[in-house]
Scaffold this active site. Structure first.
Site, PDB file in Angstrom:
ATOM      1  N   ALA A 115       2.179   1.688  -4.619  1.00 22.41           N
ATOM      2  CA  ALA A 115       1.908   0.309  -4.206  1.00 22.41           C
ATOM      3  C   ALA A 115       2.045  -0.642  -5.392  1.00 22.41           C
ATOM      4  O   ALA A 115       2.596  -1.744  -5.261  1.00 22.41           O
ATOM      5  CB  ALA A 115       0.512   0.211  -3.605  1.00 22.41           C
ATOM      6  N   SER A 123      -2.458   4.256  -4.847  1.00 22.03           N
ATOM      7  CA  SER A 123      -2.170   2.906  -5.346  1.00 22.03           C
ATOM      8  C   SER A 123      -0.957   2.883  -6.255  1.00 22.03           C
ATOM      9  O   SER A 123      -0.422   1.807  -6.537  1.00 22.03           O
ATOM     10  CB  SER A 123      -3.374   2.338  -6.111  1.00 22.03           C
ATOM     11  OG  SER A 123      -3.604   3.072  -7.310  1.00 22.03           O
ATOM     12  N   MET A 127       0.821  -1.205   0.000  1.00 24.52           N
ATOM     13  CA  MET A 127       0.000   0.000   0.000  1.00 24.52           C
ATOM     14  C   MET A 127       0.857   1.258   0.000  1.00 24.52           C
ATOM     15  O   MET A 127       2.050   1.235   0.341  1.00 24.52           O
ATOM     16  CB  MET A 127      -0.933   0.014   1.208  1.00 24.52           C
ATOM     17  CG  MET A 127      -0.227   0.176   2.550  1.00 24.52           C
ATOM     18  SD  MET A 127      -1.408   0.401   3.913  1.00 24.52           S
ATOM     19  CE  MET A 127      -2.143   1.986   3.474  1.00 24.52           C
ATOM     20  N   CYS A 128       0.239   2.356  -0.405  1.00 23.92           N
ATOM     21  CA  CYS A 128       0.863   3.681  -0.308  1.00 23.92           C
ATOM     22  C   CYS A 128      -0.241   4.656   0.082  1.00 23.92           C
ATOM     23  O   CYS A 128      -1.066   4.330   0.940  1.00 23.92           O
ATOM     24  CB  CYS A 128       1.547   4.068  -1.620  1.00 23.92           C
ATOM     25  SG  CYS A 128       0.470   4.095  -3.071  1.00 23.92           S
ATOM     26  N   GLY A 129      -0.296   5.839  -0.518  1.00 24.09           N
ATOM     27  CA  GLY A 129      -1.360   6.775  -0.206  1.00 24.09           C
ATOM     28  C   GLY A 129      -2.551   6.620  -1.115  1.00 24.09           C
ATOM     29  O   GLY A 129      -3.670   7.011  -0.761  1.00 24.09           O
TER      30      GLY A 129
END
Length: 458
Positions: free
Chosen positions: A419, A416, A412-414
């Site tokens: 990610a 996608s 995950m990131c903020g």
């Protein structure tokens, strides 16, 4: 008399401003231009200006300089710090030396720190100080990081940065400050959203300038330095030697599926520029996911191998010129080309594909046995993350000292995009059971009905 107002041409992806300065009589100066000159040239053309000077504050680490092309194509005179040892024709300025621009004068001010040879430039209209171009020295609410030359230079350059900032503080409060690096730039030691400021405002509000002791300044500056792309250590030498001038318009050569297979067999790499959802639905085995967006160049420079031929996969609605221009900004001068016909042509020609699972926040909230890998920067992770998630920053994902997490893994990131990049790297490393989260910590918190965690988990 109206104040002098250089025109900022901002590259949001790299977090930098190139300044276009009207010198009168249809002439202009460009300060710290990067290699993708399309926006700068369009701005100059709109105003009926011809760029006659290309000025650099320092040897850039985050982009290939556009000064060589401005010299070759527009006939611009390159102005650079005299101590930079550049291996191409230029006029080197030393501390206190002036460049006569007609009604305006540019005066060099030695401000080492972000780099050893760094110059700021005072802009005068007659005897009146109109402003100062500070490059990677003084920025809005911060200063340029000093760890890009090498570990042994970090502290000495931080001490030099302290002295440089205090030298700039000798200027009048009302002096406009025009930095090159700003929000989004990995060359800054933290930064806010604004891109220009004044000496007085920085004197009052810049946290680093509230520290009177040099040692305290050095500690505070170093505490603001996060990770940075490895290509930052490669590009200064490219810029010192003088980058190649790209004579033909940027583009991507068409590559048949058969030719792509030949290139892959010879060690080429595939970068998939399509949105994360399309990448997850089906991609070439081993492809690196770097969706085309303003930060494409940054992540291409960070994740791709500069020594391996570069094959691009893009969507039909994505601009190949934008991809090639972004690649050139970080030193990928000659990509091998792009897969013709997108993924449909690849599969029709018998090409193998892989899929990556994609889940939303509600899906993650229902998963109890997955390891969550958060690939954002450390400061982003500390500000709010899924409880129990481990932080492996995307740029250093495969450089971790410990073992890589085994599946099932949710990356995950903020949103996608990063990610997807992280998932593609883990798949290239041989891991299976990888899922991409379509969303971020806030979406997870809403779906799970629980708050995010903050700080660093042990």
């Amino acid at each position: 008399m109206a104040p002098i107002a250089p025109i900022p041409v901002v590259d949001e992806g790299l977090g930098n401003s190139t300044y276009l300065l009207d010198l009168g009589a249809g002439r202009a100066l460009a300060l710290d231009p990067q290699r993708d000159l399309r926006a700068l040239r369009a701005e100059a053309a709109t105003r009926g200006l011809r760029i006659v000077y290309a000025v650099e504050t320092h040897l850039h680490t985050d982009f290939v300089s556009g000064t060589a092309e401005l010299a070759a194509v527009e006939g611009a005179r390159i102005i650079s710090p005299a101590v930079g040892e550049r291996a191409f024709d230029h006029l080197g300025l030393a501390d206190g030396e002036d460049l006569d621009l007609g009604s305006l004068t540019l005066r060099a001010l030695s401000t080492p720190g972000h780099s050893p040879e760094h110059l700021s430039y005072l802009l005068y209209e007659g005897d009146t100080l109109a402003g100062v171009f500070t490059g990677g020295s003084l920025m809005v609410g911060t200063a340029g990081r000093t760890d890009l030359v090498g570990p042994e230079q970090t502290v000495p350059l931080a001490r030099a940065q302290y002295r440089s900032l205090h030298r700039l503080m000798e200027l009048p409060d009302e002096t406009p400050v025009w930095p090159t690096h700003g929000a989004g730039s990995f060359c800054s030691a933290g930064a806010g959203a604004e891109r220009t400021t004044t000496i007085g405002r920085e004197r009052r509000t810049n946290p680093l300038l509230q520290l009177e002791r040099e040692d305290a300044f050095v500690q505070a500056l170093m505490a603001r330095m996060g990770s940075f792309p490895g290509y930052f250590r490669r590009l200064p030498e490219v810029n010192r030697r003088g980058p190649a001038v790209l004579a033909s318009p940027a583009g991507l050569a068409p590559l048949s599926p058969a030719r792509v297979r030949e290139l892959l067999a010879a060690g080429a790499q595939v970068v998939d520029a399509r949105p994360t959802r399309e990448f997850a639905a089906g991609h070439l085995p081993g492809a690196i996911s770097i969706p085309l967006r303003p930060v494409f160049a940054l992540w291409l420079g960070w994740l791709a191998d500069p020594q391996a031929p570069l094959v691009i996969v893009r969507g039909a609605d994505q601009d190949p010129e934008a991809i090639a221009a972004a690649a050139a900004k970080v030193g990928f001068d000659s990509p091998a080309g792009e897969l013709t016909g997108d993924m449909a042509a690849w599969t029709a020609n018998g090409g193998a594909t892989e899929r990556t699972e994609l889940t939303d926040a509600a899906g993650l909230a229902r998963m109890s046995d997955a390891t969550v890998v958060d690939v954002r920067q450390a400061a982003e992770y500390a500000a709010g993350h899924v409880p129990g998630a481990i932080n492996l920053q995307l740029g250093d994902l495969l450089k971790t000292d410990g073992p890589l997490p085994e599946g099932p893994v949710v990356v995950m990131c903020g949103h996608s995009e990063r990610a997807g990049g992280g998932a593609s790297l883990l798949e290239r490393a041989g891991l299976s059971g990888i899922t991409i989260l379509d969303g971020g910590p806030d979406e997870w918190a809403a779906a799970a009905g629980r708050p995010v965690a903050t700080g660093v988990e042990q």
